[in-house]
Scaffold this motif. Sequence first.
Motif, PDB file in Angstrom:
ATOM      1  N   THR A  12       3.725  15.226   3.214  1.00 61.74           N
ATOM      2  CA  THR A  12       3.831  13.564   3.220  1.00 61.74           C
ATOM      3  C   THR A  12       3.735  13.223   1.733  1.00 61.74           C
ATOM      4  O   THR A  12       2.694  13.458   1.109  1.00 61.74           O
ATOM      5  N   ILE A  13       4.766  12.553   1.261  1.00 61.55           N
ATOM      6  CA  ILE A  13       4.530  11.584   0.053  1.00 61.55           C
ATOM      7  C   ILE A  13       4.598  10.355   0.483  1.00 61.55           C
ATOM      8  O   ILE A  13       5.304   9.685   1.024  1.00 61.55           O
ATOM      9  N   ARG A  14       3.311   9.689  -0.120  1.00 63.92           N
ATOM     10  CA  ARG A  14       3.177   8.326  -0.124  1.00 63.92           C
ATOM     11  C   ARG A  14       3.804   7.643  -1.541  1.00 63.92           C
ATOM     12  O   ARG A  14       3.053   8.096  -2.468  1.00 63.92           O
ATOM     13  N   ARG A  15       4.375   6.582  -1.352  1.00 61.94           N
ATOM     14  CA  ARG A  15       5.048   6.012  -2.692  1.00 61.94           C
ATOM     15  C   ARG A  15       4.889   4.593  -2.536  1.00 61.94           C
ATOM     16  O   ARG A  15       5.038   3.786  -1.743  1.00 61.94           O
ATOM     17  N   TRP A  16       4.838   4.006  -3.680  1.00 59.25           N
ATOM     18  CA  TRP A  16       4.527   2.434  -4.023  1.00 59.25           C
ATOM     19  C   TRP A  16       5.548   2.117  -4.980  1.00 59.25           C
ATOM     20  O   TRP A  16       5.530   2.886  -6.115  1.00 59.25           O
ATOM     21  N   ILE A  17       6.660   1.400  -4.737  1.00 56.09           N
ATOM     22  CA  ILE A  17       7.633   1.243  -5.626  1.00 56.09           C
ATOM     23  C   ILE A  17       7.803   0.014  -6.183  1.00 56.09           C
ATOM     24  O   ILE A  17       7.837  -1.090  -5.453  1.00 56.09           O
ATOM     25  N   VAL A  18       7.489  -0.229  -7.371  1.00 51.52           N
ATOM     26  CA  VAL A  18       7.528  -1.539  -8.016  1.00 51.52           C
ATOM     27  C   VAL A  18       8.979  -1.836  -8.775  1.00 51.52           C
ATOM     28  O   VAL A  18       9.336  -0.960  -9.598  1.00 51.52           O
ATOM     29  N   PRO A  19       9.695  -2.745  -8.458  1.00 45.60           N
ATOM     30  CA  PRO A  19      10.853  -3.065  -9.085  1.00 45.60           C
ATOM     31  C   PRO A  19      10.633  -3.216 -10.715  1.00 45.60           C
ATOM     32  O   PRO A  19       9.899  -3.748 -11.122  1.00 45.60           O
ATOM     33  N   ALA A  26       9.104  -3.678 -15.346  1.00 40.32           N
ATOM     34  CA  ALA A  26       7.898  -3.853 -14.335  1.00 40.32           C
ATOM     35  C   ALA A  26       7.119  -4.946 -14.983  1.00 40.32           C
ATOM     36  O   ALA A  26       6.618  -4.693 -16.042  1.00 40.32           O
ATOM     37  N   ALA A  27       6.749  -5.593 -14.118  1.00 36.72           N
ATOM     38  CA  ALA A  27       5.462  -6.686 -14.442  1.00 36.72           C
ATOM     39  C   ALA A  27       4.085  -6.068 -14.587  1.00 36.72           C
ATOM     40  O   ALA A  27       3.907  -5.212 -13.419  1.00 36.72           O
ATOM     41  N   ALA A  28       3.355  -5.920 -15.438  1.00 36.03           N
ATOM     42  CA  ALA A  28       1.951  -5.390 -15.506  1.00 36.03           C
ATOM     43  C   ALA A  28       1.147  -5.800 -14.293  1.00 36.03           C
ATOM     44  O   ALA A  28       0.522  -4.877 -13.635  1.00 36.03           O
ATOM     45  N   ALA A  29       1.211  -6.930 -13.849  1.00 40.96           N
ATOM     46  CA  ALA A  29       0.379  -7.429 -12.665  1.00 40.96           C
ATOM     47  C   ALA A  29       0.769  -6.776 -11.518  1.00 40.96           C
ATOM     48  O   ALA A  29      -0.141  -6.353 -10.703  1.00 40.96           O
ATOM     49  N   GLU A  30       2.099  -6.471 -11.377  1.00 44.03           N
ATOM     50  CA  GLU A  30       2.692  -5.857 -10.036  1.00 44.03           C
ATOM     51  C   GLU A  30       2.277  -4.319 -10.208  1.00 44.03           C
ATOM     52  O   GLU A  30       1.967  -3.691  -9.001  1.00 44.03           O
ATOM     53  N   ILE A  31       2.519  -3.641 -11.416  1.00 40.46           N
ATOM     54  CA  ILE A  31       1.875  -2.400 -11.543  1.00 40.46           C
ATOM     55  C   ILE A  31       0.409  -2.215 -11.116  1.00 40.46           C
ATOM     56  O   ILE A  31       0.012  -1.309 -10.334  1.00 40.46           O
ATOM     57  N   ALA A  67      13.078   0.988 -11.252  1.00 39.86           N
ATOM     58  CA  ALA A  67      11.706   0.911 -10.534  1.00 39.86           C
ATOM     59  C   ALA A  67      10.483   1.937 -11.201  1.00 39.86           C
ATOM     60  O   ALA A  67      11.024   2.948 -11.920  1.00 39.86           O
ATOM     61  N   VAL A  68       9.538   1.537 -10.909  1.00 44.17           N
ATOM     62  CA  VAL A  68       8.270   2.373 -11.411  1.00 44.17           C
ATOM     63  C   VAL A  68       7.686   2.874 -10.149  1.00 44.17           C
ATOM     64  O   VAL A  68       7.399   1.997  -9.059  1.00 44.17           O
ATOM     65  N   VAL A  69       7.270   4.166  -9.931  1.00 43.72           N
ATOM     66  CA  VAL A  69       7.036   4.656  -8.421  1.00 43.72           C
ATOM     67  C   VAL A  69       5.759   5.225  -8.900  1.00 43.72           C
ATOM     68  O   VAL A  69       5.482   6.317  -9.688  1.00 43.72           O
ATOM     69  N   ILE A  70       4.452   4.906  -8.046  1.00 41.95           N
ATOM     70  CA  ILE A  70       3.585   5.350  -7.830  1.00 41.95           C
ATOM     71  C   ILE A  70       3.163   6.482  -6.696  1.00 41.95           C
ATOM     72  O   ILE A  70       3.758   5.784  -5.656  1.00 41.95           O
ATOM     73  N   GLU A  71       2.992   7.618  -6.855  1.00 41.48           N
ATOM     74  CA  GLU A  71       2.968   8.393  -5.387  1.00 41.48           C
ATOM     75  C   GLU A  71       1.833   9.584  -5.460  1.00 41.48           C
ATOM     76  O   GLU A  71       1.151   9.844  -6.483  1.00 41.48           O
ATOM     77  N   PHE A  72       1.326  10.081  -4.425  1.00 40.04           N
ATOM     78  CA  PHE A  72       0.629  11.087  -4.154  1.00 40.04           C
ATOM     79  C   PHE A  72       0.924  11.814  -2.881  1.00 40.04           C
ATOM     80  O   PHE A  72       1.773  11.408  -2.258  1.00 40.04           O
ATOM     81  N   THR A  73       0.795  13.204  -2.957  1.00 46.11           N
ATOM     82  CA  THR A  73       1.351  13.861  -1.713  1.00 46.11           C
ATOM     83  C   THR A  73       0.087  14.722  -1.200  1.00 46.11           C
ATOM     84  O   THR A  73      -0.905  15.144  -1.769  1.00 46.11           O
ATOM     85  N   THR A  74       0.350  14.781   0.217  1.00 48.95           N
ATOM     86  CA  THR A  74      -0.578  15.602   1.161  1.00 48.95           C
ATOM     87  C   THR A  74       0.143  16.693   1.828  1.00 48.95           C
ATOM     88  O   THR A  74       1.313  16.458   2.028  1.00 48.95           O
ATOM     89  N   GLU A  75      -0.785  17.742   2.073  1.00 51.78           N
ATOM     90  CA  GLU A  75      -0.122  18.849   2.918  1.00 51.78           C
ATOM     91  C   GLU A  75      -0.993  19.182   4.244  1.00 51.78           C
ATOM     92  O   GLU A  75      -2.312  18.877   3.873  1.00 51.78           O
TER      93      GLU A  75
END
Length: 78
Positions: A12-19, A26-31, A67-75
Amino acid sequence: MADFTSETVTRTIRRWIVPAAEPWGAAAAEIGKAWAVAEKAYRDHHGIDREQPLHDDALRFHVRDEAVVIEFTTEAAP
């Protein structure tokens, strides 16, 4: 007789996508908001207390075209 095992792993990859559309990016506040929410989700998933530091590679940041994408993966084994 064969000497091996097999396993099935669900990733499972969880992602947060900031335009981050040009020309402003990308705006620093949104990151910061996305980073905080991603970090909380990581801590909740792994049962890590707020005061305990995370590993340097707990979250990954990727740059896409717009976009800037922040993610982590679980197995997990089913």
